[in-house]
Design a protein around this motif. Structure first.
Motif, PDB file in Angstrom:
ATOM      1  N   LEU A 210       0.834  -1.197   0.000  1.00 33.49           N
ATOM      2  CA  LEU A 210       0.000   0.000   0.000  1.00 33.49           C
ATOM      3  C   LEU A 210       0.873   1.253   0.000  1.00 33.49           C
ATOM      4  N   ILE A 211       1.476   1.590   1.126  1.00 32.39           N
ATOM      5  CA  ILE A 211       2.352   2.759   1.209  1.00 32.39           C
ATOM      6  C   ILE A 211       3.769   2.320   0.883  1.00 32.39           C
ATOM      7  N   GLU A 212       4.380   2.966  -0.097  1.00 30.83           N
ATOM      8  CA  GLU A 212       5.750   2.614  -0.493  1.00 30.83           C
ATOM      9  C   GLU A 212       6.601   3.875  -0.601  1.00 30.83           C
ATOM     10  N   ASP A 213       7.705   3.861   0.136  1.00 32.88           N
ATOM     11  CA  ASP A 213       8.704   4.935   0.080  1.00 32.88           C
ATOM     12  C   ASP A 213       8.047   6.316   0.236  1.00 32.88           C
ATOM     13  N   LEU A 214       7.272   6.457   1.311  1.00 32.66           N
ATOM     14  CA  LEU A 214       6.609   7.741   1.586  1.00 32.66           C
ATOM     15  C   LEU A 214       7.593   8.683   2.273  1.00 32.66           C
ATOM     16  N   ASN A 215       7.760   9.858   1.729  1.00 35.37           N
ATOM     17  CA  ASN A 215       8.613  10.881   2.319  1.00 35.37           C
ATOM     18  C   ASN A 215       7.795  12.157   2.496  1.00 35.37           C
ATOM     19  N   LEU A 216       7.919  12.757   3.675  1.00 38.88           N
ATOM     20  CA  LEU A 216       7.092  13.920   3.991  1.00 38.88           C
ATOM     21  C   LEU A 216       7.828  14.793   5.007  1.00 38.88           C
ATOM     22  N   SER A 217       7.738  16.075   4.822  1.00 38.09           N
ATOM     23  CA  SER A 217       8.333  17.023   5.776  1.00 38.09           C
ATOM     24  C   SER A 217       7.340  18.161   5.981  1.00 38.09           C
ATOM     25  N   VAL A 218       6.843  18.283   7.208  1.00 37.78           N
ATOM     26  CA  VAL A 218       5.829  19.282   7.549  1.00 37.78           C
ATOM     27  C   VAL A 218       6.390  20.219   8.606  1.00 37.78           C
ATOM     28  N   SER A 219       6.348  21.505   8.330  1.00 42.83           N
ATOM     29  CA  SER A 219       6.839  22.508   9.272  1.00 42.83           C
ATOM     30  C   SER A 219       5.752  22.850  10.279  1.00 42.83           C
ATOM     31  N   PRO A 220       6.130  23.371  11.453  1.00 42.35           N
ATOM     32  CA  PRO A 220       5.142  23.755  12.458  1.00 42.35           C
ATOM     33  C   PRO A 220       4.136  24.759  11.903  1.00 42.35           C
ATOM     34  N   GLY A 221       2.869  24.512  12.180  1.00 41.14           N
ATOM     35  CA  GLY A 221       1.820  25.443  11.790  1.00 41.14           C
ATOM     36  C   GLY A 221       1.306  25.265  10.377  1.00 41.14           C
ATOM     37  N   GLN A 222       1.875  24.369   9.596  1.00 42.38           N
ATOM     38  CA  GLN A 222       1.416  24.183   8.218  1.00 42.38           C
ATOM     39  C   GLN A 222       0.093  23.420   8.160  1.00 42.38           C
ATOM     40  N   ARG A 223      -0.698  23.753   7.142  1.00 41.77           N
ATOM     41  CA  ARG A 223      -1.927  23.009   6.860  1.00 41.77           C
ATOM     42  C   ARG A 223      -1.648  22.088   5.689  1.00 41.77           C
ATOM     43  N   ILE A 224      -1.751  20.807   5.958  1.00 41.26           N
ATOM     44  CA  ILE A 224      -1.473  19.803   4.934  1.00 41.26           C
ATOM     45  C   ILE A 224      -2.778  19.117   4.557  1.00 41.26           C
ATOM     46  N   ALA A 225      -3.133  19.232   3.303  1.00 41.04           N
ATOM     47  CA  ALA A 225      -4.326  18.531   2.805  1.00 41.04           C
ATOM     48  C   ALA A 225      -3.885  17.268   2.079  1.00 41.04           C
ATOM     49  N   ILE A 226      -4.641  16.208   2.265  1.00 38.10           N
ATOM     50  CA  ILE A 226      -4.337  14.927   1.629  1.00 38.10           C
ATOM     51  C   ILE A 226      -5.544  14.544   0.777  1.00 38.10           C
ATOM     52  N   VAL A 227      -5.341  14.430  -0.517  1.00 41.77           N
ATOM     53  CA  VAL A 227      -6.435  14.107  -1.430  1.00 41.77           C
ATOM     54  C   VAL A 227      -6.021  12.942  -2.311  1.00 41.77           C
ATOM     55  N   GLY A 228      -7.011  12.362  -2.958  1.00 41.00           N
ATOM     56  CA  GLY A 228      -6.746  11.253  -3.856  1.00 41.00           C
ATOM     57  C   GLY A 228      -7.953  10.353  -3.954  1.00 41.00           C
ATOM     58  N   PRO A 229      -7.934   9.419  -4.872  1.00 38.37           N
ATOM     59  CA  PRO A 229      -9.078   8.511  -5.047  1.00 38.37           C
ATOM     60  C   PRO A 229      -9.220   7.565  -3.861  1.00 38.37           C
TER      61      PRO A 229
ATOM     62  N   MET B  36      -6.993  26.284  13.615  1.00 37.93           N
ATOM     63  CA  MET B  36      -5.773  25.793  12.983  1.00 37.93           C
ATOM     64  C   MET B  36      -4.659  26.832  12.943  1.00 37.93           C
ATOM     65  N   GLU B  37      -4.952  28.051  13.357  1.00 38.32           N
ATOM     66  CA  GLU B  37      -3.908  29.083  13.353  1.00 38.32           C
ATOM     67  C   GLU B  37      -2.771  28.670  14.278  1.00 38.32           C
ATOM     68  N   GLY B  38      -1.571  28.598  13.723  1.00 43.35           N
ATOM     69  CA  GLY B  38      -0.406  28.225  14.515  1.00 43.35           C
ATOM     70  C   GLY B  38      -0.299  26.759  14.828  1.00 43.35           C
ATOM     71  N   ARG B  39      -1.216  25.944  14.313  1.00 46.34           N
ATOM     72  CA  ARG B  39      -1.182  24.510  14.596  1.00 46.34           C
ATOM     73  C   ARG B  39      -0.967  23.729  13.303  1.00 46.34           C
ATOM     74  N   THR B  40      -0.169  22.685  13.397  1.00 46.40           N
ATOM     75  CA  THR B  40      -0.006  21.783  12.256  1.00 46.40           C
ATOM     76  C   THR B  40      -1.304  21.002  12.071  1.00 46.40           C
ATOM     77  N   SER B  41      -1.788  20.991  10.838  1.00 42.47           N
ATOM     78  CA  SER B  41      -3.081  20.349  10.577  1.00 42.47           C
ATOM     79  C   SER B  41      -2.986  19.442   9.365  1.00 42.47           C
ATOM     80  N   PHE B  42      -3.609  18.267   9.502  1.00 43.37           N
ATOM     81  CA  PHE B  42      -3.722  17.321   8.402  1.00 43.37           C
ATOM     82  C   PHE B  42      -5.209  17.178   8.072  1.00 43.37           C
ATOM     83  N   VAL B  43      -5.554  17.514   6.840  1.00 46.93           N
ATOM     84  CA  VAL B  43      -6.955  17.509   6.434  1.00 46.93           C
ATOM     85  C   VAL B  43      -7.128  16.510   5.290  1.00 46.93           C
ATOM     86  N   VAL B  44      -7.908  15.465   5.547  1.00 48.06           N
ATOM     87  CA  VAL B  44      -8.248  14.503   4.502  1.00 48.06           C
ATOM     88  C   VAL B  44      -9.605  14.904   3.939  1.00 48.06           C
TER      89      VAL B  44
END
Length: 579
Positions: free
Chosen positions: A354-373, A522-530
């Motif tokens: 399923l997950i292969e060679d996943l690389n990710l770098s998230v800085s403090p406070g960033q909003r990261i959206a995760i999309v896909g089928p 989410m201001e100032g907080r790292t967020s992951f949004v699916v």
């Protein structure tokens, strides 16, 4: 698992209550001794009746007085024995249930996801109840029966050795009949327990999803599936009960043989003048008392077989490996919201990557959206971030700390998670909002509800924040339940957020309000949004586009649209005007 091993493990849970066991054994011994004394007293009183008009009434009166005392004391010790065995049984089963429930909290989430929830519930509730019944029957009847058999033999040997030997020689016949039937019924009881668990799982599954069943007109097929499971349960249940029901008539036949043999041998001995009429009466009573425990013991076999089969299912849960221990690891106390993933591989099944060679770098406070089928691995990333599952290879770090080097509790406390599937428990609105912070004050709870735009509908409820909602919030709409789950996270105000389709069950107007509340939270907080609806993540600092377990694109909304790649196709499929 062998029966002896199962029995040994069950008895190991009685160790903390050894005094109840000792008390039950002593009371059983005294009760049996007094019960066996009664035939001797009756026999002596018969011998004081020589002939018509030649009755020693004073001696009989003394014997009857002693007999009455023995009966009363025997009843008292039997009551005391029952009290001790009840305490021993229910305290033992209570500990077993607590340990099983605790084990379910310690096993990996993979185990819970991989087993029918109804079957797990059946093991914790039904199977442990059956163990309780077996223990209670075993201690009250099995032990008392064995002591009665041994005591009766001892008393008979003191009266006449030859007649006692007649009883001893016939005894193996009873043992053979009991063991013959027990071996054949054991397999059926094991199968019965397994099918019972399957039925519990199926019923729980259907009751929890009745709307889906009715929406797809699945009632007839559901009924057919249920009847198929019920038929199998009937078949193995009938066979198990058939074999176990043979024990009583079989042992009663053996009992009749024993009684007849004692009667004949005793009568011949009495004719020779070697046995008095009173002693013969005593022997016949002992013959009944000797054989009666065999009926009780064989009757207990059904309960014990069921208990052992159920115990195997419970011990199978207790023997499951737990999550890798983290008791000696430090807590994550300085969470700044920085998250990295380096060459992460993961799969739920070894044969399906399923997950292969996943690389990710998230800085403090960033909003990261995760999309896909669907099925691309979006929710799987959330499971890995929260360490619900451990990675197969690579490493995920939070604030520079590998997540497997800190305690799970401290890691998970850094996240506030709102899922697409809501979960509420039977309790007040206030208790549900304060689930993660039980000591929250009233103003804090109200402020969290207002931030989640739940305050207005809560005020309209009959008792406001004291309104008791049913299990899983059945008396609330799906959107209202989602608002309460969001308020629960608003109250915690964690350093990082995970929003997995958090507004999927909310109307558009409320969603706009919630989105504003999320923006503020989410201001100032790292967020992951699916998200599936791409309109909700256009303001994200970075959008991760996934397909087949890999990040194939990443960037801002505008950057990804300019690329004209996979994301642009997804976006256009949602917002392109119909031709």
């Amino acid at each position: 698992m062998k029966v002896t091993v199962v029995l040994k493990r069950i008895l190991s849970y009685t160790r903390p209550y050894l005094w109840f066991l000792i008390g039950a054994l002593l009371c059983a011994l005294l009760n049996v001794a007094l019960t066996l004394l009664a035939p001797v007293l009756v026999g002596d009183s018969i011998d004081y009746i020589v002939a018509k008009g030649q009755v020693d009434f004073p001696s009989i009166a003394r014997i009857l007085f002693v007999l009455a005392g023995a009966i009363l004391l025997g009843a008292f010790f039997q009551w005391l024995m029952t009290l001790c065995t009840n305490q021993l049984t229910y305290k033992t089963v209570r500990d077993l249930r607590v340990q099983t429930f605790h084990k379910l909290s310690a096993v990996p989430l993979r185990y819970i996801d991989g087993h029918s929830h109804g079957d797990i519930i059946s093991r914790v509730v039904t199977d442990i109840d059956l163990i309780s019944d077996g223990l209670l029957q075993g201690f009250t009847q099995l032990f008392t029966g064995v002591v009665t058999i041994l005591g009766t033999l001892l008393f008979m040997l003191t009266i006449n050795v030859k007649i006692a030997l007649v009883v001893v020689l016939i005894t193996p016949l009873s043992l053979f009949v009991a063991s013959f039937i027990a071996r054949r019924s054991h397999k059926m009881f094991r199968e019965q327990s397994a099918v019972r668990g399957e039925m519990t799982g199926y019923v729980e599954e259907l009751i929890g999803n009745q709307k889906v069943v009715k929406a797809f007109s699945y009632e007839d097929r559901a009924q057919a599936s249920f009847e198929e499971i019920n038929r199998r349960l009937y078949d193995c249940g009938v066979k198990a009960q058939f074999y176990s029901s043979m024990t009583n008539p079989s042992t009663r036949f053996v009992n009749g043989v024993v009684y007849a043999a004692v009667g004949i041998a005793g009568a011949l001995t009495a004719i020779q003048g070697l046995l008095s009429v009173g002693q013969l009466s005593c022997f016949l009573t002992y013959a009944n008392q000797y054989t009666k425990p065999f009926n009780e013991i064989t009757g207990v076999i059904t309960e014990l077989q069921t208990a052992f089969a159920s115990a195997r299912r419970v011990f199978a849960v207790l023997d499951e490996p737990v999550e890798s221990p983290d008791a000696g690891l430090p807590k994550l106390t300085d969470c700044d919201g920085r998250v990295t993933a380096e060459h992460v591989d993961f799969s739920y099944r070894p044969d399906t990557r399923l997950i292969e060679d996943l690389n990710l770098s998230v800085s403090p406070g960033q909003r990261i959206a995760i999309v896909g089928p669907t099925g691309c691995g979006k929710t799987t990333i959330i499971n890995l971030l929260m360490r619900f599952y451990d990675v197969d290879a690579g490493q995920i770090s939070v604030s520079g700390h590998p997540i497997d080097s800190v305690t799970r509790q401290s890691l998970r406390s850094c996240y506030g998670m709102v899922l697409q599937e809501t979960w509420l428990f039977s309790g007040t609105i206030r208790e549900n909002i304060a689930y993660g912070k039980p000591d929250a004050t009233e103003p804090e709870i109200v402020a969290a509800a207002k931030a989640a735009h739940a305050h207005s509908f809560i005020r309209r409820l009959p008792q406001g924040y004291d309104t008791v909602i049913s299990e899983d919030g059945g008396n609330l709409s799906q959107g209202q339940k989602q608002l309460l789950c969001i308020a629960r996270i608003m109250l915690l105000s964690p350093p990082m957020l995970i929003l997995d389709e958090a507004t999927s069950s909310i109307d558009t107007r409320t969603e706009i309000q919630i989105q504003k509340a999320f923006d503020k939270m989410m201001e100032g907080r790292t967020s992951f949004v699916v998200a599936h609806r791409l309109s909700t993540i256009q303001e994200a600092d970075r959008i991760l586009v996934m397909d087949a377990g890999r990040i194939i694109e990443q960037g801002t909304h505008e950057e990804l649209l300019e690329k004209g790649g996979f994301y642009a196709k997804l976006y256009n499929s949602q917002f392109a005007p119909a031709q």
